[in-house]
Design an enzyme around this catalytic site. Sequence first.
Site, mmCIF file in Angstrom:
data_model
loop_
_atom_site.group_PDB
_atom_site.id
_atom_site.type_symbol
_atom_site.label_atom_id
_atom_site.label_comp_id
_atom_site.label_asym_id
_atom_site.label_seq_id
_atom_site.Cartn_x
_atom_site.Cartn_y
_atom_site.Cartn_z
ATOM 1 N N VAL A 163 0.698 27.070 -5.673
ATOM 2 C CA VAL A 163 2.026 27.204 -5.085
ATOM 3 C C VAL A 163 2.662 25.826 -4.965
ATOM 4 O O VAL A 163 2.026 24.880 -4.481
ATOM 5 C CB VAL A 163 1.940 27.869 -3.687
ATOM 6 C CG1 VAL A 163 3.286 27.801 -2.972
ATOM 7 C CG2 VAL A 163 1.474 29.315 -3.797
ATOM 8 N N ALA A 178 2.241 21.118 -2.319
ATOM 9 C CA ALA A 178 1.625 22.158 -3.141
ATOM 10 C C ALA A 178 0.288 22.541 -2.539
ATOM 11 O O ALA A 178 -0.226 21.852 -1.644
ATOM 12 C CB ALA A 178 1.426 21.661 -4.573
ATOM 13 N N LYS A 179 -0.284 23.601 -2.993
ATOM 14 C CA LYS A 179 -1.657 23.951 -2.654
ATOM 15 C C LYS A 179 -2.141 24.963 -3.677
ATOM 16 O O LYS A 179 -1.330 25.638 -4.325
ATOM 17 C CB LYS A 179 -1.744 24.562 -1.256
ATOM 18 C CG LYS A 179 -3.101 24.368 -0.606
ATOM 19 C CD LYS A 179 -3.238 22.964 -0.067
ATOM 20 C CE LYS A 179 -4.568 22.753 0.621
ATOM 21 N NZ LYS A 179 -4.563 21.459 1.347
ATOM 22 N N GLY A 180 -3.455 25.075 -3.810
ATOM 23 C CA GLY A 180 -4.003 26.058 -4.732
ATOM 24 C C GLY A 180 -5.349 26.531 -4.248
ATOM 25 O O GLY A 180 -5.917 25.974 -3.305
ATOM 26 N N ASP A 219 -10.133 20.186 -1.575
ATOM 27 C CA ASP A 219 -9.964 20.779 -0.250
ATOM 28 C C ASP A 219 -11.283 21.493 0.058
ATOM 29 O O ASP A 219 -12.330 21.076 -0.447
ATOM 30 C CB ASP A 219 -8.746 21.728 -0.234
ATOM 31 C CG ASP A 219 -8.358 22.145 1.182
ATOM 32 O OD1 ASP A 219 -7.685 21.377 1.866
ATOM 33 O OD2 ASP A 219 -8.747 23.252 1.617
#
Length: 427
Positions: free
Chosen positions: A71, A116-118, A157
Amino acid sequence: MESEPENDPGVDPSYESAWETALAQLDEVAELMGLAPGVHEILRSPKRALIVSVPFRMDDGSTRVYEGYRVHHNVTRGPAKGGIRYAPQVDLDEVKALAMWMTWKCAIAGIPFGGAKGGVAVNVREHSRDELERMTRRFASEILPFIGPERDIPAPDMNTNEEVMSWIMDTYSMNRGYSAPGVVTGKPVAIGGSKGRGGATSRGVMYVLFSALKQLGRGIDEVSVAIQGYGKVGGIAAQLLHDAGCRVVAVSDIDGGLYREKGLDPEAINRHKREAGTVSGFPGADPISNEELLQVECDVLVPAAIEGVITVKNADAVRARVVCEAANGPVTFEADKILGDRGVFVVPDILANSGGVTVSYFEWVQDIQAYFWTEEEVNDRLRLIMERAFLEVHEFAASKNLTMRQAAHWIGVERVADAHLTRGLFP
Ligand code: NAD
């Protein structure tokens, strides 16, 4: 988490998801600051979100398929930046929340990145290293159109590490036909990683915590600390805080926790963890649950595991006077109000854990320039940014009579809104 059934959508009407928390925080501060409605509306939704199917071969020859996400919440201030998480509970809403927090975090730290992150909805404990490598390479291939040094730069992460980053960097580079170290950060130094990145998030937590203690008139060597989560962030934070003179009285991981009023020795715990794979069962300390850890008698609580652990159900039972959020979103919006009313000093995640993305930024700069810094240079520049960010938020909170979280969100949202208004709305 075994000790957390109350924060469960199926069981509890007061359940608050990470996405609900993130939206409530934005809406509150938008109202306080009188944010332009058009910009507020833009910031409430991610810019783009990608859901991918990740098939990969198991060691026994069978095929497994998981869902993966990437995202981009906002890229107005620069390329998207954010970690990749492997955990069973990963879903689109969680990734959206984490991406939004990244946007504010980068703006508060003054770093020219968007958020962002995933993640992949996978239980890493069920897989061998080879299976995780194949899964990672397939996931990287699926999100390839989204990522790149000028577009979106992933980082580690929960349950991902520098080895996972090197697989992503290699997959991307093989597709491009040349080495592209700047596509990920948190990678090994041998392939363009930065010295000091491994401990950067924890070191940043330490710097802001010490700034907070200074404001509160408390000495570093007179405080006791409880830390939930003993991974890349919590484990190194325990060591750094112990070495600096704090008394670390409790730590935990997903399997349970430990308490010792006189203080724990992180080095001994690390030795135990290397053999047992968990802090649980460490001799010479009392076993406690994760729920008990949040409620132990201590001066400082450092949640460093997952979101949504301090809720309306247990916020009254937190005994720490300072909560320093190393994890993203550990306190729900409603629980935050309870902590605030009780006078607990909360250093919010988007400020407290920004040391990781700050040194990721340093790593990206070093990769682009192909010129690498010493560890002292990295740590000194990190300290300057963390201490300045803390002071900016603290002074702003005092001047407007806001909580530290409201002040941090206000500063972050205002900087992003400024960038939107300066660039104008396309077309
Ligand atoms: P990690 O996978 O290295 O460690 C996570 C730790 O939390 C492990 O000890 C694990 O056992 C524990 N844990 C997981 N689920 C738990 C549960 N339900 N209850 C109690 N403990 C649980 O992950 P990390 O990189 O240390 O990340 C921890 C937190 O910090 C996350 O919220 C992450 O988003 C945040 N964070 C990480 C970084 C970074 O640079 N790694 C940067 C900023 C924020």
